[in-house]
Write a protein that holds these residues in place. Structure first.
Motif, PDB file in Angstrom:
ATOM      1  N   ARG A 126     -20.996  24.195 -20.268  1.00 21.17           N
ATOM      2  CA  ARG A 126     -21.374  23.010 -20.157  1.00 21.17           C
ATOM      3  C   ARG A 126     -22.781  23.402 -20.451  1.00 21.17           C
ATOM      4  O   ARG A 126     -23.510  22.364 -21.038  1.00 21.17           O
ATOM      5  N   ARG A 127     -23.742  24.288 -19.298  1.00 15.45           N
ATOM      6  CA  ARG A 127     -25.317  23.563 -18.771  1.00 15.45           C
ATOM      7  C   ARG A 127     -25.748  24.547 -20.608  1.00 15.45           C
ATOM      8  O   ARG A 127     -26.647  23.818 -21.319  1.00 15.45           O
TER       9      ARG A 127
ATOM     10  N   ALA B 299     -24.322  24.949 -23.250  1.00 12.61           N
ATOM     11  CA  ALA B 299     -24.467  24.460 -24.686  1.00 12.61           C
ATOM     12  C   ALA B 299     -24.875  22.889 -24.627  1.00 12.61           C
ATOM     13  O   ALA B 299     -25.790  23.161 -25.495  1.00 12.61           O
ATOM     14  N   ALA B 300     -25.370  22.810 -23.779  1.00 14.18           N
ATOM     15  CA  ALA B 300     -26.583  21.677 -23.010  1.00 14.18           C
ATOM     16  C   ALA B 300     -27.829  22.221 -24.075  1.00 14.18           C
ATOM     17  O   ALA B 300     -28.476  21.787 -24.547  1.00 14.18           O
TER      18      ALA B 300
ATOM     19  N   LEU C 224     -17.087  24.560 -26.716  1.00 15.80           N
ATOM     20  CA  LEU C 224     -16.908  24.485 -25.980  1.00 15.80           C
ATOM     21  C   LEU C 224     -15.852  24.570 -25.529  1.00 15.80           C
ATOM     22  O   LEU C 224     -14.700  24.270 -25.057  1.00 15.80           O
TER      23      LEU C 224
ATOM     24  N   ASP D 277     -13.891  25.453 -22.746  1.00 18.53           N
ATOM     25  CA  ASP D 277     -13.802  25.229 -21.579  1.00 18.53           C
ATOM     26  C   ASP D 277     -14.865  25.385 -20.371  1.00 18.53           C
ATOM     27  O   ASP D 277     -15.931  25.691 -20.909  1.00 18.53           O
ATOM     28  N   ALA D 278     -15.072  25.283 -19.034  1.00 17.44           N
ATOM     29  CA  ALA D 278     -15.801  25.789 -18.185  1.00 17.44           C
ATOM     30  C   ALA D 278     -16.908  26.820 -18.314  1.00 17.44           C
ATOM     31  O   ALA D 278     -17.763  26.657 -17.805  1.00 17.44           O
TER      32      ALA D 278
ATOM     33  N   LEU E 144     -17.849  29.829 -23.910  1.00 15.52           N
ATOM     34  CA  LEU E 144     -18.034  29.319 -25.233  1.00 15.52           C
ATOM     35  C   LEU E 144     -17.333  30.418 -26.382  1.00 15.52           C
ATOM     36  O   LEU E 144     -17.648  31.819 -26.115  1.00 15.52           O
TER      37      LEU E 144
END
Length: 967
Positions: free
Chosen positions: A402-403, A405-406, A417, A419-420, A423
């Motif tokens: 997530r970090r 991707a942000a 995304l 999953d956690a 990617l």
């Protein structure tokens, strides 16, 4: 502050578009009303439409905008969409449509206003482009036969599952789906399987398939993760268990990869979107479906075949029409009616323009850039899980997905995304080298890290093993190798368009299909960058313009129809039927009434109705029609009582498929409701209701709307279409959802929806701008006026033709709705002339034929629409009356029953210049029956086509160039 009251000039500007959309001017309307016997448009509606369905019509709360205001509003709307670099993949990719194709095909009304090529003699141009599409798919997949497009990759995969069950020898009910398939594909397959009693099992097919006992297996090649594995082991395993191997694949990847057909695949599906067609937030995109020759008669959709005309020359046509729903009804192989012809044509021209070498160059560049990134990420210390890949890699980033991707979004890049910890990254034709550098910086943890692309480019090894590489040529037909300059392609495009009749040449009087004006201002937004370049799975905060479009369009459709909620996901009328019936089925099951499995369908219904009902798991029971073509209320009452608590639904078209307003419609709906059923109203004829009455108030619980009919999305030679469904409040929780994008059905509130029916969350979203613009520019007054004039035009045509051809069905006061059926059944006995002869003779007069032999054999169903003025209507009526006089000559014995101007129609230009002429009528009469030779004469490129020869000698590949030498 008081509300601004528009000035007379502002009112004139607002109504200017209405005046341009509606063909007849006030003077013409007055003249036409006189022939129908009505004093005014309001009087005509009062006389034609039953009072019972008009009593509850509230005023539509919509004011019109002029064209300039509409473009300005859309500009603000589109600017709310933020266009990031899309590296999401999952079957949708950035692409570059060559400008010559954009300007001369996508934006050319000669291509986008054409109808489905049922009348092959006036459709040779679009048929050739679609045949090129089939050849392209067959070459790249190495399969023996392909169709001329389906709706999207996910629904094509569902069709593959259904066909595998139908033609396979394994008696099981399990269908195995590769866990590396795109999630939207799996979701649509699950939805399709459940009402058919099929079980979906997912996993690694190379490890888990044999233990499943499945009748078929679907494998993604390359996988959604990017991974590429040989199909040969799973093909061997499937065939060992008498199961069929279905493969979802990527056409651009297949320019480099070993094709599925060479590894044992039985069915191959996918999307042609990345061949020059914009993402458009989900569509429209042409799916492809290729299979073995042995399964050709079970293949869903349309197949273009080569036959011969009456002069022995090659001619194209849609083949194997016995598969069509209108003939086989609930026994049809599929409910697919609309295809994606225009997107397929775009993709075929893309392949023609680039040719095999150009496509290879694009593919190699995409693959090379992916390999450079993969090696760069490895050197940064990341684990790239995908070892063999084409354009997509999956990267393991424990706890950081997530970090990262942000951070990518901060650089205006969208990643997938997974999953956690994972990617996905996909490259495409539009990816540029500087974007590799930007992406490197997103992943780099040290600010001093740099990416030397040139150095990596020199060092990285190809990511494709030799055993997976394509060997041999593809797209070797001359059509893919001689049109690579813009000049050559421009002339080829024009040459094909000139062979067809589209709305830019003449009215297309097709009953049940509503070939109305597709105004230029409505079409402009489709190619706007901020609408065309959005990935369907982009974050919602980047797609606020689209969300505004959906919200406003749904509100307008609710106001027009009286329904409480809409789903925009179904991307064709047939998909809307299917989704609406699934909603009814889910509603009954939620109430503990799963035994309700009977769907009543009138004998006059569209053929897709029973096909959709069968797909949705219902038992079809036919309701009789009376001698006037109306639903027999007595038979309906008897069958509703007979099936009692098994009654699930009634499917009914209103106005009826026979072209009349049935006076008993309110009572019909009440009967169904009294027995616990729901009413599904087929919205094919909604253009006769808008502004006059509402389906929901008549008694409908759910209805689909053919936006490509009532609300001006053009037919495009057989698609695209959209079939959103409107429902009453009690059905809203069951509307479709989506596995990737949340909030598609806000009414679900935790209840079990019907699932997903199309690959994209909001279907073919980009063309919704067309319907939005039409409704906004027409406003309440314009929409009502359009309905009134559509009904006037149909009754004017009926009044002019009635002295010459019987009008088969009429309603209140002897009037029809928006279309009329003329009866030709008696002509065969009196003259030997068939409905086919009349249709082909109309070509000599410059017209596409009306709808032939539907819903009644040996009749013509005519729908003039509100867009045609009196001059064009008279031109068509004059042609039909002149043809009747030609038939009368045969009846009187003045012309031979076999050797006459109708039996030999249509007449080509080659006949005109031929030295030998041995027919008992003149060339002038054959070729210029009502027209001055100086006017824009349409010349059919071929004579009458031999359909039987084409089906007996099925050829669905491009003929050698020599076959066209005489053109």
């Amino acid at each position: 502050m008081s509300e601004h009251r528009p000035t007379l000039i502002e009112l004139e500007q607002r109504t200017a578009f209405i005046r341009r959309h509606i063909g007849p001017d006030p003077a013409q309307i007055a003249q036409m009303l006189e022939l129908t016997g009505a004093a005014s448009l309001d009087d005509l509606i009062d006389r034609a439409v039953p009072d019972a369905i008009r009593a509850t019509m509230p005023p539509l709360p919509m004011e019109s905008m002029n064209e300039r205001e509409t473009i300005g509003y859309l500009r603000q709307m589109r600017e709310r969409n933020r266009i990031f670099i899309s590296m999401i993949g999952m079957g949708y990719y950035g692409t570059i449509m060559p400008a010559v194709i954009k300007r001369n095909v996508l934006e050319n009304p000669g291509w986008y206003t054409a109808y489905t090529p049922y009348q092959a003699e006036v459709s040779q141009g679009r048929l050739e482009a679609l045949l090129n599409f089939q050849q392209m798919v067959m070459d790249l997949t190495a399969m023996e036969i392909a169709n001329a497009s389906l709706l999207d990759e996910a629904t094509a995969a569902a069709e593959a599952m259904a066909m595998a069950r139908r033609v396979g020898k394994n008696p099981g009910s399990v269908f195995f789906v590769d866990s590396d398939c795109h999630p939207q594909t799996l979701a649509v397959v699950r939805t399709r399987a459940e009402p058919l009693g099929l079980t979906i099992v997912t996993g690694d097919p190379y490890r888990d398939f044999e233990a499943s006992g499945a009748f078929g297996v679907l494998v993604q090649y390359p996988g959604s993760s990017g991974s590429i594995r040989s199909l040969e082991p799973i093909a061997e395993a499937a065939h060992r268990h008498q199961a069929l191997l279905c493969v979802a694949t990527d056409l651009l990847a297949l320019t480099l990869l070993k094709p599925p057909g060479e590894m044992g695949a039985d069915i191959v599906v996918g999307s042609s979107q990345r061949f020059g067609v914009p993402m458009g937030y989900g569509g429209p995109h042409a799916a492809f479906f290729a299979t073995r020759d042995a399964y050709k008669r079970s293949t869903p959709g349309r197949i273009i075949g080569v036959s011969v005309d009456s002069h022995g020359r090659p001619a194209l046509r849609m083949a194997l029409q016995t598969r069509e729903q209108h003939i086989r009804r609930e026994k049809a192989t599929s409910n697919i009616c609309t295809a994606e012809a225009l997107p397929a044509i775009l993709a075929s021209f893309y392949a023609v323009y680039h040719g095999p070498q150009g496509l290879r160059t694009i593919a190699r560049r995409v693959q090379r850039m992916t390999a450079i990134l993969a090696e760069g990420l490895r050197r940064l210390g990341f684990e790239v899980l995908t070892e063999t890949f084409f354009d997509t890699i999956t990267v393991r980033v424990p706890g950081q997905a997530r970090r990262i991707a942000a951070r990518a979004r901060e650089s205006r890049i969208n990643l997938r995304l997974v999953d956690a910890d994972h990617l996905g990254i996909s490259f495409d034709e539009t990816t540029q080298r500087h974007e590799l550098t930007a992406l490197w910086r997103v992943f780099a943890t040290r600010s001093e890290a740099t990416l030397d692309i040139d150095a990596l480019d020199a060092e990285v090894e190809p990511a494709l093993a030799d055993g997976l590489l394509r060997a041999g040529d593809f797209l070797s037909h001359p059509v893919f190798n001689i049109h690579h300059s813009e000049t050559e392609l421009l002339r080829y495009v024009r040459r094909l368009a000139a062979r067809d009749i589209a709305l830019d040449r003449a009215m297309i009087p097709l009953g049940s299909c509503t070939m109305k004006l597709n105004a230029t201002t409505e079409m402009l937004p489709v190619t706007y960058h901020q609408f065309a370049s959005v990935h369907p799975f982009a974050p919602l905060d980047q797609t606020q313009g689209y969300q505004q479009l959906f919200e406003e369009l749904e509100e307008m459709l609710c106001a027009i129809t009286g329904f409480d909620a809409f789903s925009l996901q179904p991307n064709a009328g047939s998909q809307g039927e299917y989704a609406g019936l699934l909603v009814i089925r889910a509603y009954h099951r939620s109430r503990g009434e799963a035994q309700r499995d009977v769907c009543l369908i009138p004998a006059s219904a569209h053929g897709t109705n029973p096909a959709s009902a069968a797909m949705a798991g219902f038992k079809v029971v036919v309701v009789a029609c009376d001698e006037n073509g109306n639903v027999s209320v007595a038979d309906l009452e008897a069958k509703a009582a007979e099936y009692g608590d098994r009654l699930a639904a009634l499917m009914i078209t209103y106005p009826s498929t026979h072209g009349v307003f049935e006076a008993a419609i309110v009572d019909i709906c009440a009967i169904v409701h009294r027995h616990g059923g729901q009413v599904y109203m087929d919205g094919a004829n909604l253009n006769a209701l808008v502004g006059i009455c509402q389906p929901a108030q008549i008694g409908a619980d759910v209805s689909h709307i053919n936006l490509h009919k009532t609300f001006c999305i053009p037919h495009g030679g057989g698609g695209p279409g959209m079939g959103p469904i409107g429902v009453r409040r009690h059905l809203a929780p069951f509307l479709p959802d989506h596995p990737v994008v949340e909030g598609v059905n806000p009414a679900a509130a935790g209840k079990a929806t019907i699932g997903t029916v199309s690959a994209a969350p909001w279907g073919s979203a980009s063309i919704l701008t067309i319907s939005w613009a039409y409704i906004v520019m027409m406003g309440a007054a314009g929409l009502t006026r359009a309905t009134q004039v559509a009904i006037l035009n149909a009754n004017y045509v009926a009044a002019r033709l009635a002295p010459h051809y019987p009008i088969l069905y009429t309603g209140k006061n002897g009037l029809v709705a928006h279309e009329c059926i003329i009866d030709l059944r008696h002509l065969k006995a009196s003259s030997g002339i068939t409905v086919d002869d009349v249709a082909k003779r109309l070509v000599d007069y410059g017209f596409h034929a009306p709808t032939m032999s539907f819903p009644v054999p040996d009749t013509l169903m005519i729908e003039p629409t509100e867009s045609e003025d009196r001059r064009e209507l008279d031109r068509f009526c004059d042609a039909m009356i002149a043809i009747r006089h030609e038939i009368a000559e045969i009846e009187r014995g003045e012309a031979d029953r076999e050797n006459n101007v109708l039996k030999h129609a249509p007449h080509t230009q080659a006949l005109l210049v031929a030295e030998r002429w041995d027919r008992p009528y003149s060339k002038q009469r054959a070729c210029f029956p009502l027209t001055d030779p100086q006017v824009d004469k349409y010349w059919p490129p071929v004579g009458r086509i031999d359909n039987l020869h084409g089906d007996r000698n099925l050829v669905c590949t491009c003929p050698p160039l020599a076959a066209y030498a005489d053109d």
